[in-house]
Design a protein around this motif. Structure first.
Motif, PDB file in Angstrom:
ATOM      1  N   ARG A  48       0.841  -1.202   0.000  1.00 44.09           N
ATOM      2  CA  ARG A  48       0.000   0.000   0.000  1.00 44.09           C
ATOM      3  C   ARG A  48       0.875   1.250   0.000  1.00 44.09           C
ATOM      4  N   PHE A  49       1.956   1.227   0.786  1.00 40.63           N
ATOM      5  CA  PHE A  49       2.871   2.365   0.844  1.00 40.63           C
ATOM      6  C   PHE A  49       3.562   2.582  -0.498  1.00 40.63           C
ATOM      7  N   PHE A  50       3.860   1.488  -1.218  1.00 40.19           N
ATOM      8  CA  PHE A  50       4.528   1.600  -2.507  1.00 40.19           C
ATOM      9  C   PHE A  50       3.575   1.996  -3.625  1.00 40.19           C
ATOM     10  N   GLY A  51       2.318   2.230  -3.314  1.00 37.18           N
ATOM     11  CA  GLY A  51       1.387   2.765  -4.293  1.00 37.18           C
ATOM     12  C   GLY A  51       0.456   1.766  -4.937  1.00 37.18           C
ATOM     13  N   SER A  52       0.359   0.571  -4.415  1.00 33.55           N
ATOM     14  CA  SER A  52      -0.545  -0.416  -4.992  1.00 33.55           C
ATOM     15  C   SER A  52      -1.975  -0.127  -4.564  1.00 33.55           C
ATOM     16  N   SER A 124      13.088 -19.310  -6.955  1.00 35.12           N
ATOM     17  CA  SER A 124      11.635 -19.241  -6.878  1.00 35.12           C
ATOM     18  C   SER A 124      11.172 -17.834  -6.518  1.00 35.12           C
ATOM     19  N   LEU A 125      11.868 -17.199  -5.586  1.00 33.03           N
ATOM     20  CA  LEU A 125      11.525 -15.834  -5.194  1.00 33.03           C
ATOM     21  C   LEU A 125      11.718 -14.871  -6.359  1.00 33.03           C
ATOM     22  N   MET A 126      12.855 -14.972  -7.032  1.00 32.28           N
ATOM     23  CA  MET A 126      13.190 -14.010  -8.077  1.00 32.28           C
ATOM     24  C   MET A 126      12.363 -14.192  -9.351  1.00 32.28           C
ATOM     25  N   THR A 133       3.822 -10.939  -7.821  1.00 25.60           N
ATOM     26  CA  THR A 133       3.480  -9.780  -7.004  1.00 25.60           C
ATOM     27  C   THR A 133       3.452  -8.512  -7.839  1.00 25.60           C
ATOM     28  N   LYS A 134       4.393  -8.384  -8.755  1.00 25.83           N
ATOM     29  CA  LYS A 134       4.446  -7.195  -9.619  1.00 25.83           C
ATOM     30  C   LYS A 134       3.178  -7.087 -10.468  1.00 25.83           C
ATOM     31  N   PRO A 140       6.660  -1.945  -9.025  1.00 23.29           N
ATOM     32  CA  PRO A 140       7.895  -2.338  -9.730  1.00 23.29           C
ATOM     33  C   PRO A 140       8.557  -3.566  -9.099  1.00 23.29           C
ATOM     34  N   HIS A 141       9.401  -4.220  -9.896  1.00 24.38           N
ATOM     35  CA  HIS A 141      10.102  -5.432  -9.435  1.00 24.38           C
ATOM     36  C   HIS A 141      10.863  -5.191  -8.139  1.00 24.38           C
ATOM     37  N   PHE A 142      11.643  -4.127  -8.096  1.00 23.09           N
ATOM     38  CA  PHE A 142      12.479  -3.882  -6.912  1.00 23.09           C
ATOM     39  C   PHE A 142      11.625  -3.685  -5.667  1.00 23.09           C
ATOM     40  N   LEU A 143      10.520  -2.970  -5.797  1.00 23.11           N
ATOM     41  CA  LEU A 143       9.673  -2.728  -4.630  1.00 23.11           C
ATOM     42  C   LEU A 143       8.959  -3.998  -4.177  1.00 23.11           C
ATOM     43  N   SER A 144       8.568  -4.845  -5.123  1.00 22.75           N
ATOM     44  CA  SER A 144       7.940  -6.109  -4.712  1.00 22.75           C
ATOM     45  C   SER A 144       8.973  -7.028  -4.063  1.00 22.75           C
TER      46      SER A 144
END
Length: 182
Positions: A48-52, A124-126, A133-134, A140-144
């Protein structure tokens, strides 16, 4: 911090009182529940903080559950498909490399199996969880990646705090749980 630990102690005692079975089962489920709730809360707050705008509780619960299942699928796939097909010489080379890295960073080396399972978790995470999640939450990838790493770290910290800071199971409860029911 003391308020959270006393709340966890009360919850553990309630679990012990109302859930039949071994008292350590209550501790296990308390650790799992606290870790899951903290993962959901931290992941939701960060997304939510990252703008989703999609970080609603229902979608967040489904996304986090699917993400955790896919996160566990990486090491499971390595265990089932990769490790049995690797020759012993390759595992010996991985052990040698792990020993070399352990000496360089002054940490105990990981066995080859642990290193391969960790590699499966990271892959698996990457390549699965972060893109999911993205696309789901439109960040964005980095934020997720950052959101998942912080949420997993928080969940692990909460679980380990409960494991370390709660009082041990009294022997009377253990002996009582081992007796057959009348």
């Amino acid at each position: 911090m003391h308020g959270l630990l006393s709340l966890a102690s009360v919850a553990l005692n309630l679990f012990r009182e109302f859930i039949p079975g071994h008292p350590d089962a209550a501790r296990f489920w308390l650790e799992i529940g606290a870790g899951s709730i903290s993962l959901l809360v931290v992941l939701g707050l960060l997304l939510r903080f990252f703008g989703s705008e999609n970080a609603r509780p229902g979608l967040l619960t489904v996304g986090a559950t699917l993400g955790l299942l896919l996160l566990a699928a990486g090491p499971a796939a390595v265990e089932l498909y990769l490790i049995p097909s690797i020759p012993a010489s390759t595992l010996a080379h991985i052990d040698t490399f792990s020993n070399w890295v352990g000496q360089r960073i002054h940490q105990p080396p990981w066995p080859a199996r642990t290193a391969l399972l960790s590699l499966g978790l990271v892959l698996s995470l990457m390549f699965v969880v972060i893109p999911l999640t993205k696309w789901t939450f439109r960040v964005p990838h980095f934020l997720s990646l950052l959101a998942w790493l912080v949420a997993l770290t928080t969940a692990g910290t909460i679980s380990s705090l409960i494991r370390v800071k709660l009082p041990p199971v009294p022997n009377a409860h253990v002996e009582k749980s081992k007796l057959p029911s009348p």
